[in-house]
Motif scaffolding. Structure first.
Motif, PDB file in Angstrom:
ATOM      1  N   ILE A 187       0.833  -1.209   0.000  1.00 10.94           N
ATOM      2  CA  ILE A 187       0.000   0.000   0.000  1.00 10.94           C
ATOM      3  C   ILE A 187       0.864   1.253   0.000  1.00 10.94           C
ATOM      4  N   MET A 188       1.952   1.239   0.747  1.00  7.36           N
ATOM      5  CA  MET A 188       2.822   2.420   0.837  1.00  7.36           C
ATOM      6  C   MET A 188       3.482   2.755  -0.485  1.00  7.36           C
ATOM      7  N   ASN A 189       3.549   1.809  -1.419  1.00  7.02           N
ATOM      8  CA  ASN A 189       4.152   2.074  -2.729  1.00  7.02           C
ATOM      9  C   ASN A 189       3.201   2.768  -3.688  1.00  7.02           C
ATOM     10  N   LYS A 190       1.951   2.986  -3.283  1.00  8.15           N
ATOM     11  CA  LYS A 190       1.004   3.663  -4.158  1.00  8.15           C
ATOM     12  C   LYS A 190       1.321   5.161  -4.232  1.00  8.15           C
ATOM     13  N   GLU A 191       0.929   5.724  -5.342  1.00  2.00           N
ATOM     14  CA  GLU A 191       1.302   7.113  -5.636  1.00  2.00           C
ATOM     15  C   GLU A 191       0.711   8.108  -4.651  1.00  2.00           C
ATOM     16  N   PHE A 192      -0.531   7.900  -4.232  1.00  3.02           N
ATOM     17  CA  PHE A 192      -1.171   8.883  -3.356  1.00  3.02           C
ATOM     18  C   PHE A 192      -0.540   8.904  -1.969  1.00  3.02           C
ATOM     19  N   ILE A 193       0.128   7.818  -1.566  1.00  4.66           N
ATOM     20  CA  ILE A 193       0.844   7.822  -0.290  1.00  4.66           C
ATOM     21  C   ILE A 193       2.035   8.780  -0.364  1.00  4.66           C
ATOM     22  N   GLU A 194       2.739   8.749  -1.492  1.00  5.47           N
ATOM     23  CA  GLU A 194       3.872   9.659  -1.676  1.00  5.47           C
ATOM     24  C   GLU A 194       3.406  11.111  -1.696  1.00  5.47           C
ATOM     25  N   CYS A 195       2.251  11.353  -2.299  1.00  6.51           N
ATOM     26  CA  CYS A 195       1.692  12.705  -2.304  1.00  6.51           C
ATOM     27  C   CYS A 195       1.365  13.165  -0.883  1.00  6.51           C
ATOM     28  N   GLY A 239       3.109  16.550   3.988  1.00  5.37           N
ATOM     29  CA  GLY A 239       3.428  16.596   5.414  1.00  5.37           C
ATOM     30  C   GLY A 239       2.634  15.671   6.301  1.00  5.37           C
ATOM     31  N   ALA A 240       1.994  14.658   5.725  1.00 11.73           N
ATOM     32  CA  ALA A 240       1.200  13.736   6.532  1.00 11.73           C
ATOM     33  C   ALA A 240       2.103  12.902   7.442  1.00 11.73           C
ATOM     34  N   THR A 241       1.683  12.692   8.676  1.00 15.25           N
ATOM     35  CA  THR A 241       2.425  11.870   9.624  1.00 15.25           C
ATOM     36  C   THR A 241       2.093  10.385   9.389  1.00 15.25           C
ATOM     37  N   ASN A 242       2.878   9.521  10.040  1.00 20.30           N
ATOM     38  CA  ASN A 242       2.638   8.083   9.915  1.00 20.30           C
ATOM     39  C   ASN A 242       1.241   7.717  10.403  1.00 20.30           C
ATOM     40  N   TRP A 243       0.808   8.319  11.510  1.00 21.65           N
ATOM     41  CA  TRP A 243      -0.510   8.000  12.054  1.00 21.65           C
ATOM     42  C   TRP A 243      -1.614   8.390  11.081  1.00 21.65           C
ATOM     43  N   ARG A 244      -1.482   9.567  10.446  1.00 22.87           N
ATOM     44  CA  ARG A 244      -2.519   9.988   9.493  1.00 22.87           C
ATOM     45  C   ARG A 244      -2.519   9.083   8.264  1.00 22.87           C
ATOM     46  N   ILE A 245      -1.363   8.694   7.815  1.00 24.04           N
ATOM     47  CA  ILE A 245      -1.298   7.796   6.662  1.00 24.04           C
ATOM     48  C   ILE A 245      -1.954   6.463   6.981  1.00 24.04           C
ATOM     49  N   VAL A 246      -1.695   5.955   8.201  1.00 24.38           N
ATOM     50  CA  VAL A 246      -2.286   4.676   8.602  1.00 24.38           C
ATOM     51  C   VAL A 246      -3.796   4.795   8.738  1.00 24.38           C
ATOM     52  N   SER A 247      -4.263   5.844   9.422  1.00 21.96           N
ATOM     53  CA  SER A 247      -5.694   5.973   9.721  1.00 21.96           C
ATOM     54  C   SER A 247      -6.524   6.410   8.521  1.00 21.96           C
ATOM     55  N   LYS A 248      -5.958   7.176   7.617  1.00 20.00           N
ATOM     56  CA  LYS A 248      -6.733   7.718   6.500  1.00 20.00           C
ATOM     57  C   LYS A 248      -6.520   6.985   5.180  1.00 20.00           C
ATOM     58  N   HIS A 249      -5.314   6.467   4.956  1.00 19.42           N
ATOM     59  CA  HIS A 249      -5.004   5.897   3.642  1.00 19.42           C
ATOM     60  C   HIS A 249      -4.797   4.387   3.681  1.00 19.42           C
ATOM     61  N   ILE A 250      -4.087   3.907   4.679  1.00 19.17           N
ATOM     62  CA  ILE A 250      -3.810   2.472   4.743  1.00 19.17           C
ATOM     63  C   ILE A 250      -5.029   1.701   5.253  1.00 19.17           C
TER      64      ILE A 250
END
Length: 349
Positions: A193-201, A206-217
């Protein structure tokens, strides 16, 4: 229509869910109303006064007959249903949810160690888990006090643990054996999942790890966790059955004399795996149907869970197709009309 509504309309998922929940509720109802009372038939005699050997067949006491103690097998199975399903669910919960935490920690904080840890965990797959669980539990969950020779004198060995201690240890050991494997599996899912383009965006913004996990992952990971949970539920039932055949029951057993005064092992909880272990020897007698009763019920439970898993996979695949098709049309027909990050918002819905 959200995923839960679609699952309730899926025949495979709904059939499996109704069977499992129905069996569990019937067992709970019997406990509330009848206090898990198991009717017992006393020794029967023929017309000439000779005792009839037990167990008694399903012809005399339908639908399943009795065991060597005269207990009606259908009621024994009903009583053990709730313990079987509850034990498998608790073991599965302890296998999956700690693995989510460890998997996320492994990916985000020990990324450099992910490959060697994966190699070590993969090596566990070459060792039979049933044998490993048996070796661990057989040492800890002793049932009989043995006499050992110390300096020429016989002394009593270790004392058995209390009932609930044995239950807790049984569940914890069975769950902990699979936490490393599930942790690596979830870490791999997170890596994909982390290799997807929107994660890099999100990282650039400035998204934190917690926001990436809770909102995207989370939207991607939760369906995968549901599939892992059902799969592990099936594996837990199979492992419990294997250990019971080897003589290890959840909570242990006690000894009881049957109708002919012979001492037999009896499962304390009457859960289905323990009943399979109790009645396994009937395969080589004139009462083989007794051994097949817990096998049949465990098979029904496994097939029901398998149906739920296949139904979930089908609905997730349909959702993925519906999500990707509009994106492909937009990319091909109107690429110039898309606002910045509109593809990302649509894809993450």
């Amino acid at each position: 229509m959200n995923l839960m509504k679609k699952l309730l309309l899926n025949k495979l998922f709904l059939t499996g869910f109704v069977i499992i929940s129905g069996l569990f509720l019937v067992s709970i109802f019997y406990f509330i109303v009848f206090k898990d009372h198991i009717p017992t038939t006393s020794l029967l005699f023929a017309a000439d006064g000779k005792p009839l050997p037990a167990p008694y067949s399903f012809k005399k006491f339908p639908p399943f007959g009795t065991d060597g103690f005269g207990r009606h097998l259908l009621i024994v199975m009903i009583v053990g249903t709730k313990y079987t399903i509850a034990a498998a669910l608790i073991i599965t919960f302890l296998r999956v949810f700690p693995s989510i935490i460890f998997g996320l920690i492994l990916h985000f904080y020990f990324n450099k160690l992910e490959r060697p840890i994966k190699s070590m965990v993969d090596s566990l797959n070459y060792f039979p888990m049933t044998l490993l669980a048996y070796l661990l539990l057989n040492v800890i969950l002793i049932q009989d006090v043995s006499m050992i020779l110390v300096d020429g004198a016989l002394v009593e060995g270790a004392q058995p643990l209390p009932y609930w201690h044995r239950v807790v240890l049984f569940i914890i050991i069975l769950a902990s054996l699979f936490v490393p494997t599930n942790s690596v599996l979830i870490a791999n899912e997170v890596k994909i999942i982390m290799n997807k383009e929107f994660i890099e965006c999100s990282r650039v913004l400035g998204a934190t790890n917690w926001r990436i996990v809770s909102k995207h992952i989370k939207p991607f990971l939760v369906p995968q966790i549901a599939i892992i949970f059902i799969r592990d539920f099936i594996q837990s039932l199979i492992l419990m059955s294997h250990l019971a055949v080897l003589g290890l029951f959840i909570g242990g057993y006690y000894f009881r004399e049957d109708l002919f005064g012979q001492t037999q092992k009896v499962s304390l909880s009457n859960e289905w795996a323990g009943l399979l272990g109790m009645w396994w020897e009937f395969l080589w007698t004139t009462y083989p149907w007794i051994s097949f009763i817990p096998i049949l019920f465990i098979t029904i439970l496994i097939l029901s869970a398998k149906g739920m898993m296949e139904g979930l996979k089908v609905e997730l695949a349909l959702m993925d197709n519906l999500r990707e098709t509009p994106l492909k049309k937009e990319n091909l027909l109107l690429p110039e009309t898309l606002a910045p990050f509109e593809r990302i918002r649509n894809y993450s819905k």
